[in-house]
Motif scaffolding. Structure first.
Motif, short mmCIF file in Angstrom:
data_model
loop_
_atom_site.label_atom_id
_atom_site.label_comp_id
_atom_site.label_asym_id
_atom_site.label_seq_id
_atom_site.Cartn_x
_atom_site.Cartn_y
_atom_site.Cartn_z
N TYR A 151 -0.55 41.80 78.93
CA TYR A 151 -0.43 42.27 80.32
C TYR A 151 0.89 43.00 80.42
O TYR A 151 1.94 42.50 79.98
CB TYR A 151 -0.46 41.07 81.26
CG TYR A 151 -0.14 41.38 82.70
CD1 TYR A 151 -1.15 41.68 83.61
CD2 TYR A 151 1.17 41.35 83.17
CE1 TYR A 151 -0.86 41.96 84.94
CE2 TYR A 151 1.47 41.62 84.50
CZ TYR A 151 0.45 41.93 85.37
OH TYR A 151 0.75 42.20 86.69
N MET A 163 -6.48 33.75 77.48
CA MET A 163 -6.22 34.13 78.87
C MET A 163 -5.49 33.03 79.63
O MET A 163 -4.60 33.32 80.46
CB MET A 163 -7.53 34.47 79.57
CG MET A 163 -7.39 34.88 81.02
SD MET A 163 -6.85 36.58 81.21
CE MET A 163 -8.43 37.44 80.98
N LEU A 166 -1.79 33.41 79.45
CA LEU A 166 -1.28 34.51 80.27
C LEU A 166 -1.20 34.10 81.74
O LEU A 166 -0.25 34.42 82.45
CB LEU A 166 -2.17 35.74 80.13
CG LEU A 166 -2.01 36.63 78.90
CD1 LEU A 166 -2.90 37.86 79.04
CD2 LEU A 166 -0.56 37.05 78.71
N VAL A 199 -4.97 43.07 82.56
CA VAL A 199 -5.00 42.30 81.32
C VAL A 199 -5.92 43.02 80.33
O VAL A 199 -7.06 43.36 80.66
CB VAL A 199 -5.51 40.87 81.54
CG1 VAL A 199 -5.57 40.11 80.22
CG2 VAL A 199 -4.60 40.14 82.53
#
Length: 637
Positions: A151, A163, A166, A199
């Motif tokens: 990102y 994910m 993040l 993302v």
């Protein structure tokens, strides 16, 4: 094999997010259950969770610095040729403090920079920070076996293996409507995009450089692409017998490279050709190799354990069978849904999750036959694609009866109605251009049907011109004027393989802290496969022809006397029984209206069809919606 995460801050606002580094690292604990640590250097924070495979001592813990402390690395994966690379570096006067491949990779980068990527044989995602240059280098392996997301905004760059890591940094979460549209078609999201705006997935064979000299700079580059030139196939002019011999040599070397480990190692053994080949080759080098199969007590048609046992007996492996009922599959369902941090609706994650969970109880590394189908043409769609370009009487007759197939009932839940479903898809595909045909056979919904499921407010946000560009990128290797099966396979290894098959195996195995190695995806094997003419891989009678023929003498004859079954998770049955209440909850009128993402009438029509006598392929779309809704509740609501 591990989990990595990090941050590069361009300013004080970006540096503020460094307080979330430890939490982001902890989100990866299931990938790396053996050790975890994070560190910050100047404007960069790096976090690592370790699954100890090579040199399990503390000297292999990460983040790892070189002796000068100028360079810091975090690394997920394995470098199989690290010992020969180490010898080369030692001849240059480099000394090592550990026996890890991580330190070899770090020193190789120090001496060669990004050119080091060309020498690596393995699977990986890693980041190296050079404090003196204030430069962060991130890279992903050639074929995308290991994941890496990132990102970037004006304040910072964040990256992670998953994910959920993040999201622990507190990034803004905005739905990417074009990705949602693609998800409804494919049941996964093709890279480099994700379900969240901003993302991205780093593409296979790519690297990322981040620095701040005078101004923030984020530059992505490509270092590898599988070579493919249809004008110069079989450059060595090998006969088919010589091609088989070369494949045997390449696979032997690939398997042998993947047997290096300082922890217990085994092999998945499904009873199919691919995993049986891997087991046969590995057994030459490992006495009493541990092998693992899953059987399906309630689905005898799909149970292949008797074939797996034949291979296990032939090679005297230490064989374990996990016999599952449909209740066992269902019992893990919500654990899996809770672990999925981006909508991903390949339902075969369920048996992979259970197989990984049970296998981890005995070993920490497992070899797998994954990748052979995409590289050597193992799917029904490959056979259909070949027949579409080599139509005979039967193909022309099936195509001409398209109106009949439309009228007959279709369902995956019955062999007869499933065959009708396949015949209709083939007949429809025969009327399309090559690019349209690939897309039709690679998706569950066409664009029109996917749009019917979306609310008007989402459709207003959809940029169809962006979707068209994305689709063109996916299909760029299909030639509408001269379609070949090799073009399909080349598209598969860039679309289906990294975004579906490898994502599934990585996500479900790493949820258990199990490393899965894939010998068929050694880049030497893949490059050889794409130097072969299509008739070496497929003909009217046989898919994956060269793989079957090359290893015929190593495998029990019974493996060649039956069709490939695969496995269908009994979603349709669950939707009508155990999961009915889940459908009513997650796809209720109230929830759908409150989200304003999906079209209420479109969802109602789907629910009505799933309980009809002619459900067709609708169960796959219902499953995709359930996965999305569960993700939405957990991460977005």
């Amino acid at each position: 094999m591990c989990g990595i995460t990090g941050i590069y801050a361009f300013n004080e606002i970006g540096r503020f997010h460094m307080i979330n580094l430890a939490a982001a690292t902890d989100k990866l604990s299931r990938r790396g259950p053996d050790f975890g640590r994070s560190t910050s250097v100047h404007r960069v924070g790096l976090g690592h969770r370790r699954l100890s495979i090579i040199d399990t001592s503390a000297s292999g813990n990460q983040p790892m610095k070189d002796a000068s402390e100028r360079y810091t690395i975090i690394f997920n994966g394995e470098i199989y040729n690290y010992q020969e690379l180490r010898q080369g570096l030692e001849q240059q006067g480099v000394s090592f403090q550990s026996a890890t491949d991580t330190e070899v990779l770090l020193q190789l980068y120090i001496h060669q920079g990004k050119a080091c990527l060309e020498q690596l044989n393995g699977f990986f995602a890693f980041a190296i920070y050079d404090e003196q240059r204030d430069h962060l280098f991130i890279a992903r392996d050639r074929l995308g076996i290991k994941p890496l997301l990132y990102y970037a905004d004006e304040d910072k760059v964040l990256f992670a293996s998953e994910m959920k890591s993040l999201l622990a940094y507190g990034i803004e979460k905005e739905l990417d409507t074009n990705s949602l549209y693609q998800y409804l078609q494919f049941n996964y999201i093709p890279a480099p995009y994700t379900m969240l705006k901003g993302v991205r997935k780093l593409l296979p064979g790519h690297y990322l450089e981040v620095s701040k000299a005078n101004e923030p700079r984020v530059q992505e580059g490509k270092y590898y692409q599988v070579p493919f030139d249809e004008q110069h196939l079989n450059p060595e002019k090998l006969s088919y017998e010589q091609q088989q011999a070369k494949l045997r040599d390449l696979m032997e070397a690939s398997v042998q490279r993947r047997l290096v480990a300082d922890v217990p190692l085994g092999s998945f053994l499904s009873g199919g050709i691919d995993s049986s080949v891997i087991t046969a080759l590995a057994s030459k080098h490992v006495d009493k190799l541990n092998t693992f199969s899953i059987g399906y007590r309630d689905e005898p048609f799909f149970d292949e354990t008797k074939y797996a046992r034949l291979v296990a007996e032939k090679y005297q492996t230490n064989h374990t069978v996990f016999s599952l009922s449909n209740y066992d599959l269902y019992g893990h369902l919500f654990d899996i849904l809770d672990y999925i941090d981006e909508p991903f609706a390949d339902s075969s994650v369920i048996p992979v999750y259970i197989l990984s969970k049970e296998t981890k109880k005995k070993v920490s590394v497992a070899l797998s036959g994954d990748g052979a189908d995409e590289v050597f043409s193992g799917y029904n769609k490959h056979s259909a694609a070949w027949r579409a370009t080599h139509p005979g009487t039967a193909e022309k007759m099936v195509s001409s009866l398209g109106a009949l197939w439309k009228k007959l009932p279709k369902s995956r839940n019955n062999p007869v109605t499933n065959k009708i479903r396949q015949l209709e898809r083939f007949a429809e595909g025969m009327q399309l251009s090559p690019k349209e045909r690939y897309l039709a056979w690679a998706t569950y919904l066409d664009g029109g049907k996917a749009a019917q499921l979306l609310s008007s407010s989402v459709l207003e946000k959809l940029a169809f011109e962006i979707h068209d560009v994305r689709t063109d990128e996916l299909l760029q290797h299909i030639n509408d004027q001269h379609e070949t099966l090799n073009q399909w396979l080349y598209t598969d290894i860039q679309l289906v393989l990294p975004n579906d098959m490898l994502t599934k195996v990585d996500l479900m195995s790493m949820a258990q802290g199990l490393e899965v190695r894939v010998p068929f995806l050694d880049h030497h094997v893949v490059e050889f496969a794409f130097s072969l003419p299509e008739d070496s891989k497929i003909n009217r009678e046989m898919k994956k022809r060269i793989v079957q023929d090359a290893f015929r003498e190593l495998l029990p004859a019974e493996l060649y006397r039956r069709p490939k079954h695969g496995f269908e998770v009994p979603l349709l049955g669950w939707f009508r029984t155990e999961l009915k209440s889940t459908i009513e909850e997650l796809l209720s009128d109230e929830f759908i209206e409150s989200q304003d993402i999906f079209d209420l009438e479109g969802i109602k029509a789907l629910k009505q069809k799933i309980f009809s006598k002619n459900p067709g392929d609708v169960h796959a779309t219902i499953w995709a919606l359930i996965v999305f809704q569960q993700w939405w509740k957990q991460y977005m609501a």
